[in-house]
Design an enzyme around this catalytic site. Structure first.
Site, PDB file in Angstrom:
ATOM      1  N   ASP A  55      73.848 -23.491  54.183  1.00 47.41           N
ATOM      2  CA  ASP A  55      73.482 -24.590  55.079  1.00 47.41           C
ATOM      3  C   ASP A  55      71.972 -24.860  55.048  1.00 47.41           C
ATOM      4  OD1 ASP A  55      75.378 -26.125  56.391  1.00 47.41           O
ATOM      5  OD2 ASP A  55      75.859 -24.554  57.836  1.00 47.41           O
ATOM      6  N   GLN A  60      80.083 -22.709  61.541  1.00 49.60           N
ATOM      7  CA  GLN A  60      80.172 -24.088  62.024  1.00 49.60           C
ATOM      8  C   GLN A  60      79.551 -24.206  63.416  1.00 49.60           C
ATOM      9  OE1 GLN A  60      81.386 -26.793  60.208  1.00 49.60           O
ATOM     10  NE2 GLN A  60      80.628 -27.976  61.919  1.00 49.60           N
ATOM     11  N   LYS A 110      85.441 -29.399  54.538  1.00 51.42           N
ATOM     12  CA  LYS A 110      84.734 -28.442  53.681  1.00 51.42           C
ATOM     13  C   LYS A 110      85.727 -27.655  52.840  1.00 51.42           C
ATOM     14  CE  LYS A 110      80.832 -28.415  56.802  1.00 51.42           C
ATOM     15  NZ  LYS A 110      80.206 -27.861  57.997  1.00 51.42           N
TER      16      LYS A 110
END
Length: 279
Positions: free
Chosen positions: A121, A98, A54
Site C-alpha cells: 500500500d 483494509q 482486489k
C-alpha cells in the site's frame, strides 16, 4: 472551448493488468509466484467491495491471494499477531490491511507493524521516506495511478504548474512528491489556503483530493488545464460523483478524469503492480 478528452482509467488500468498478467505467467514458468495477503476487520460494506475487487484482480493477473476476515470486535493484539506471522512467511510478498479499522484498533500501530518490504500500500513511514528522498520503495497506489494515467495518456508533467488540492498522507502529500519527481512545479493547497481560486487557476495540471462532493466548479479551473479527480462520493440521487463538478468543468479542460472510471481503477492496477515487484 474545443472538445475536451476524457482520460479513461478503465481502459488504461486494463492495459496495465494485461502487462502484469504476462509478467506473472513468465514468473510462474520460472517457478516464482507472487502472493498478496489481505486482512479485513469487520464487514464494512465499502471495504468488502474493495477487498473483493482486489481478490478478483489478483486472480485475473495470476497473483495468489490469502484472505483474513476478522470479526468487528477483534483486538489489536489479534491483528498484530497475524501481521507478524505474515511478515515472517517467505511465500507472502505483500500484506494489505483494509482501512478503516474498528475504533478499538490503533491504525498507525498496525501500519507500522507491517514489514516495509511487504507494504504494497506504500503507507509505511520507511516507504514514505524513501519516496521523499528518491530511493526505491513502494509508492501509495492512488498517486502512483495518477502519474501512470498521465504518462500513458501522453500528458507531459515536466515544467508544468501542478496544483494538488488536499494534503492527506494517502493522496495529497505523496502526490506532490511524485509530481516533483516528474519535474513538475508543485503547489499544495488545503482547507487553510487563502485565495484558493487564484492558485488553482494557475494550474496546468490540477489534482483534486478534498473529499467534498462536486466542490470544484469552472471558476477554479484555467482554460485548457488537465483536471484529475481523486474524490468518490454518492450524491443525493445515489449516483457516484467526484470532488469535481464534471459537467461544469469538463468543457473548460484539455483533458479530465471521469468518476467513476478515472482514477479508481488505476488504484487497484497500481496495487497489483506493487505486488508484482518485490523490494
Amino acid at each position: 472551448m474545443s472538445m475536451y478528452q476524457i482520460i479513461d482509467g478503465k481502459k488504461i488500468s486494463q492495459e496495465i493488468k494485461e502487462e502484469l498478467k504476462l509478467k506473472a505467467a513468465e514468473m510462474k514458468a520460472a517457478g516464482e509466484e507472487r502472493c498478496l495477503a489481505v486482512i479485513q476487520v469487520g464487514n464494512d460494506p465499502a471495504s468488502s467491495v474493495y477487498v473483493n475487487n482486489k481478490k478478483k484482480a489478483c486472480a485475473y493477473i495470476g497473483i495468489k491471494s490469502l484472505s483474513y476476515e476478522l470479526p468487528e470486535e477483534s483486538t489489536e493484539e489479534e491483528l498484530l499477531e497475524i501481521v507478524k506471522e505474515l511478515n515472517n512467511r517467505e511465500d507472502v510478498n505483500g500484506i494489505l490491511v483494509q482501512l478503516p479499522l474498528p475504533k478499538q484498533i490503533n491504525e498507525e500501530r498496525v501500519l507500522l507493524a507491517i514489514d516495509p518490504r511487504k507494504d504494497v500500500d506504500g503507507f509505511h513511514p520507511v516507504n514514505v521516506g524513501n519516496l521523499s528522498i528518491g530511493r526505491p520503495g513502494y509508492v501509495s497506489c492512488t498517486p502512483a495511478g495518477v502519474i501512470e494515467l498521465c504518462r500513458r495518456f501522453g500528458i507531459e508533467i515536466e515544467g508544468k504548474e501542478c496544483v494538488v488540492l488536499g494534503r492527506s498522507n494517502i493522496v495529497g502529500k505523496p502526490m506532490a512528491m511524485l509530481l516533483l519527481r516528474e519535474n513538475g512545479t508543485v503547489t499544495v493547497c488545503h482547507s487553510r489556503t487563502k485565495n484558493l481560486k487564484e492558485i488553482t487557476r494557475r494550474a496546468d495540471i490540477l489534482v483534486v483530493a478534498v473529499g467534498k462532493p462536486r466542490f470544484i466548479d469552472e471558476s477554479y479551473v484555467k482554460e485548457g488545464a488537465v483536471v484529475i479527480d481523486v474524490g468518490i462520493h454518492r450524491n443525493e440521487d445515489n449516483k457516484i460523483c467526484g470532488d469535481v463538478d464534471f459537467d461544469r468543468v469538463a468543457p473548460h479542460t484539455l483533458a479530465i478524469t471521469p468518476v467513476p472510471g478515472g482514477v479508481g481503477p488505476m488504484t487497484i492496477a497500481m496495487l497489483m503492480a506493487n505486488c508484482m515487484q518485490s523490494l
